[in-house]
Design a protein around this motif. Sequence first.
Motif, PDB file in Angstrom:
ATOM      1  N   LYS A  13       0.822  -1.203   0.000  1.00 62.12           N
ATOM      2  CA  LYS A  13       0.000   0.000   0.000  1.00 62.12           C
ATOM      3  C   LYS A  13       0.862   1.260   0.000  1.00 62.12           C
ATOM      4  CE  LYS A  13      -3.869   2.140   2.433  1.00 62.12           C
ATOM      5  NZ  LYS A  13      -4.809   2.033   3.590  1.00 62.12           N
ATOM      6  N   GLN A  16       2.405   1.675  -3.479  1.00 59.66           N
ATOM      7  CA  GLN A  16       1.453   2.193  -4.458  1.00 59.66           C
ATOM      8  C   GLN A  16       1.204   3.689  -4.251  1.00 59.66           C
ATOM      9  OE1 GLN A  16      -2.050  -0.247  -4.142  1.00 59.66           O
ATOM     10  NE2 GLN A  16      -1.157  -1.945  -5.284  1.00 59.66           N
ATOM     11  N   GLU A  17       1.074   4.096  -2.980  1.00 60.59           N
ATOM     12  CA  GLU A  17       0.833   5.519  -2.723  1.00 60.59           C
ATOM     13  C   GLU A  17       2.034   6.358  -3.148  1.00 60.59           C
ATOM     14  OE1 GLU A  17      -0.734   8.434   0.827  1.00 60.59           O
ATOM     15  OE2 GLU A  17      -1.652   6.515   0.357  1.00 60.59           O
ATOM     16  N   ILE A  20       1.903   6.763  -6.875  1.00 60.74           N
ATOM     17  CA  ILE A  20       0.899   7.747  -7.312  1.00 60.74           C
ATOM     18  C   ILE A  20       1.368   9.163  -6.999  1.00 60.74           C
ATOM     19  CG2 ILE A  20      -1.456   8.576  -6.905  1.00 60.74           C
ATOM     20  CD1 ILE A  20      -2.248   5.616  -6.468  1.00 60.74           C
ATOM     21  N   ILE A  62      -3.985   5.057 -13.857  1.00 59.46           N
ATOM     22  CA  ILE A  62      -4.219   5.718 -12.574  1.00 59.46           C
ATOM     23  C   ILE A  62      -5.546   6.455 -12.658  1.00 59.46           C
ATOM     24  CG2 ILE A  62      -3.382   7.380 -10.872  1.00 59.46           C
ATOM     25  CD1 ILE A  62      -0.570   6.813 -11.728  1.00 59.46           C
ATOM     26  N   TYR A  63      -6.481   6.085 -11.798  1.00 56.27           N
ATOM     27  CA  TYR A  63      -7.858   6.547 -11.906  1.00 56.27           C
ATOM     28  C   TYR A  63      -8.182   7.540 -10.793  1.00 56.27           C
ATOM     29  CZ  TYR A  63      -7.842   2.502 -14.944  1.00 56.27           C
ATOM     30  OH  TYR A  63      -7.524   1.613 -15.935  1.00 56.27           O
ATOM     31  N   GLY A  65     -10.339   7.562  -8.452  1.00 58.77           N
ATOM     32  CA  GLY A  65     -10.510   6.935  -7.137  1.00 58.77           C
ATOM     33  C   GLY A  65      -9.198   6.618  -6.462  1.00 58.77           C
ATOM     34  N   GLN A  66      -8.102   6.623  -7.237  1.00 59.80           N
ATOM     35  CA  GLN A  66      -6.774   6.391  -6.681  1.00 59.80           C
ATOM     36  C   GLN A  66      -6.045   7.699  -6.395  1.00 59.80           C
ATOM     37  OE1 GLN A  66      -5.711   3.944 -10.173  1.00 59.80           O
ATOM     38  NE2 GLN A  66      -5.223   2.272  -8.753  1.00 59.80           N
ATOM     39  N   PHE A  67      -6.009   8.608  -7.374  1.00 56.63           N
ATOM     40  CA  PHE A  67      -5.158   9.782  -7.185  1.00 56.63           C
ATOM     41  C   PHE A  67      -5.828  10.912  -6.391  1.00 56.63           C
ATOM     42  CE2 PHE A  67      -6.929  10.936 -11.452  1.00 56.63           C
ATOM     43  CZ  PHE A  67      -7.318  12.253 -11.220  1.00 56.63           C
ATOM     44  N   VAL A  70      -5.123  10.372  -2.638  1.00 53.40           N
ATOM     45  CA  VAL A  70      -3.707  10.647  -2.369  1.00 53.40           C
ATOM     46  C   VAL A  70      -3.445  12.153  -2.366  1.00 53.40           C
ATOM     47  CG1 VAL A  70      -1.351  10.365  -3.231  1.00 53.40           C
ATOM     48  CG2 VAL A  70      -2.927   8.423  -3.259  1.00 53.40           C
TER      49      VAL A  70
END
Length: 266
Positions: A13, A16-17, A20, A62-63, A65-67, A70
């Motif tokens: 996790k 991944q962060e 991003i 990268i969508y 809901g992900q970026f 963050v």
Amino acid sequence: NGAFLYGDEMKEKVRQENHIKAKLMEAFENDGFFMVYQPQIDAKTKKVNGYEALVRMKEQGIYPGQFIPVAERSGWIWRIGRITTELAIKQLAAWRDEGHELHPVSVNFSSNQLNDHGYIDFVQDVLDRYKVPAHFLEIEITEGLFLEKSALADEIFKRFKSMGIRLLMDDFGTGYSSLGYLTYIPVDVIKLDKSLVDTYLVDGKDSFIRNIIHLMHDLGKEMIIEGVEEKWQFERLQEFGADTIQGYYFSKPIPAADAIVFKVKE
């Protein structure tokens, strides 16, 4: 005198962060964002009466809901807020210069943007630079920000209104919805969240949706119903007197060139 358990999924996790974050920094420096536009459809005429502008990253895979989360955690959401606002206004100017009829475009405003004290002056400067009238820009604010009743938020809402920018309450029904505060908050349009449509727009419960629509009209506010995906949903909402429909039944968010010429297929 404590013990800690560390799992590999925690390491992944964090990895991944960090990935991003790095891609966000690249995007900030290299024009790495673009906008798509979801048409909003007048329930009576079935014609486009506005758009919601939604940000995307040019980086593949990268969508939002992900970026977006963050960016919120990293304190960078104000930068995305400014970028999306300017891209939307710039697009309105481009559509105008191409000879298209304009409709209002709404952009999202995060609670963390309250700390961007120069944002409203920035909006005015961009509107002036592109010579776009303020009423073509709308600001979508989540329900919780209205409920905070902070002096800073109230001042921002007043300044938006004084500029001629309409305020939309996004995600109505997902938080601590109270009909009482709707009588005094400076919001013009209520957007009913998809979760309420899915839960209550069913036989035996749909009078709840109808009553909300009628109540909002009694309060002098417009209703946009989000997340409409089926023909029967649209027809029932049309029967209930909904003002505007937004959802995949009519269109997903699409590129600007497609959005400005979008028409509902009969």
